[in-house]
Design a protein around this motif. Structure first.
Motif, PDB file in Angstrom:
ATOM      1  N   ASN A  88      24.993  -8.152  10.169  1.00 11.28           N
ATOM      2  CA  ASN A  88      23.927  -7.802   9.053  1.00 11.28           C
ATOM      3  C   ASN A  88      23.837  -8.711   7.903  1.00 11.28           C
ATOM      4  N   GLU A  90      24.700 -11.993   8.622  1.00 19.70           N
ATOM      5  CA  GLU A  90      23.788 -13.014   9.035  1.00 19.70           C
ATOM      6  C   GLU A  90      22.403 -12.848   9.141  1.00 19.70           C
ATOM      7  N   VAL A  91      21.841 -11.653   9.376  1.00 19.30           N
ATOM      8  CA  VAL A  91      20.386 -11.244   9.423  1.00 19.30           C
ATOM      9  C   VAL A  91      19.908 -11.598   8.012  1.00 19.30           C
ATOM     10  N   ASN A  92      20.508 -11.308   6.944  1.00 20.31           N
ATOM     11  CA  ASN A  92      20.080 -11.361   5.692  1.00 20.31           C
ATOM     12  C   ASN A  92      20.015 -12.545   5.197  1.00 20.31           C
ATOM     13  N   ARG A  93      21.148 -13.597   5.552  1.00 21.34           N
ATOM     14  CA  ARG A  93      21.004 -15.005   5.420  1.00 21.34           C
ATOM     15  C   ARG A  93      19.572 -15.570   6.180  1.00 21.34           C
ATOM     16  N   LEU A  94      19.463 -15.163   7.313  1.00 14.63           N
ATOM     17  CA  LEU A  94      18.345 -15.588   8.128  1.00 14.63           C
ATOM     18  C   LEU A  94      16.913 -15.299   7.329  1.00 14.63           C
ATOM     19  N   LYS A  95      17.020 -14.099   6.890  1.00 13.41           N
ATOM     20  CA  LYS A  95      15.785 -13.573   6.332  1.00 13.41           C
ATOM     21  C   LYS A  95      15.395 -14.365   5.000  1.00 13.41           C
ATOM     22  N   SER A  96      16.593 -14.820   4.108  1.00 15.44           N
ATOM     23  CA  SER A  96      16.353 -15.447   2.975  1.00 15.44           C
ATOM     24  C   SER A  96      16.170 -16.891   3.439  1.00 15.44           C
ATOM     25  N   ARG A  97      16.632 -17.406   4.381  1.00 20.40           N
ATOM     26  CA  ARG A  97      15.877 -18.585   4.580  1.00 20.40           C
ATOM     27  C   ARG A  97      14.606 -18.838   5.253  1.00 20.40           C
ATOM     28  N   VAL A  98      13.994 -17.905   5.951  1.00 24.46           N
ATOM     29  CA  VAL A  98      12.779 -17.693   6.334  1.00 24.46           C
ATOM     30  C   VAL A  98      11.739 -17.621   4.929  1.00 24.46           C
ATOM     31  N   GLN A  99      12.348 -16.747   4.160  1.00 25.08           N
ATOM     32  CA  GLN A  99      11.724 -16.663   2.612  1.00 25.08           C
ATOM     33  C   GLN A  99      11.477 -18.070   1.971  1.00 25.08           C
ATOM     34  N   LYS A 102       8.869 -20.216   3.640  1.00 25.00           N
ATOM     35  CA  LYS A 102       7.538 -19.589   3.385  1.00 25.00           C
ATOM     36  C   LYS A 102       7.137 -20.321   1.914  1.00 25.00           C
TER      37      LYS A 102
END
Length: 116
Positions: A88, A90-99, A102
């Protein structure tokens, strides 16, 4: 040089101390025979068996086998929960990077439009 065994590496089967059960008391009828096949035990001729199973009411389970199984599964649950938490995070870090990417894309598009 003697070998030592780490206490944590002892399996529950090694910790359990099985107690012998006499099946010949009483009627003299053979209750059943058993044979080992690999690590499994195959039992035949249970027709005359009057002994209760270990899960029957009033039967005590000795050696702490169930306690060891419970502990083992609790450890597995704890391990899986920590893996879930790590994933979880790691998923949050990846979502942050995606944002972040963008936002960077939008800024680059604005700079490109201003330069044109």
């Amino acid at each position: 040089m003697g070998t030592t065994k780490n206490e944590e590496t002892v399996t529950w089967t090694e910790k359990a101390e099985p107690k012998p059960v006499s099946l010949s008391a009483g009627s003299g009828v053979t209750r059943g025979k058993s044979e080992s096949v690999g690590s499994q035990q195959k039992r035949d001729n249970r027709t005359y068996r009057s002994e209760s199973s270990i899960f029957s009411p009033g039967t005590a389970v000795t050696g702490g086998v169930l306690d060891n199984l419970i502990d083992e599964y609790c450890d597995q649950v704890e391990l899986k929960e920590s893996e879930i938490q790590r994933l979880n995070d790691e998923v949050n870090r990846l979502k942050s990077r995606v944002q972040e990417f963008k936002v960077l894309r939008v800024e680059l598009q604005k700079q490109f439009q201003e330069a044109s």
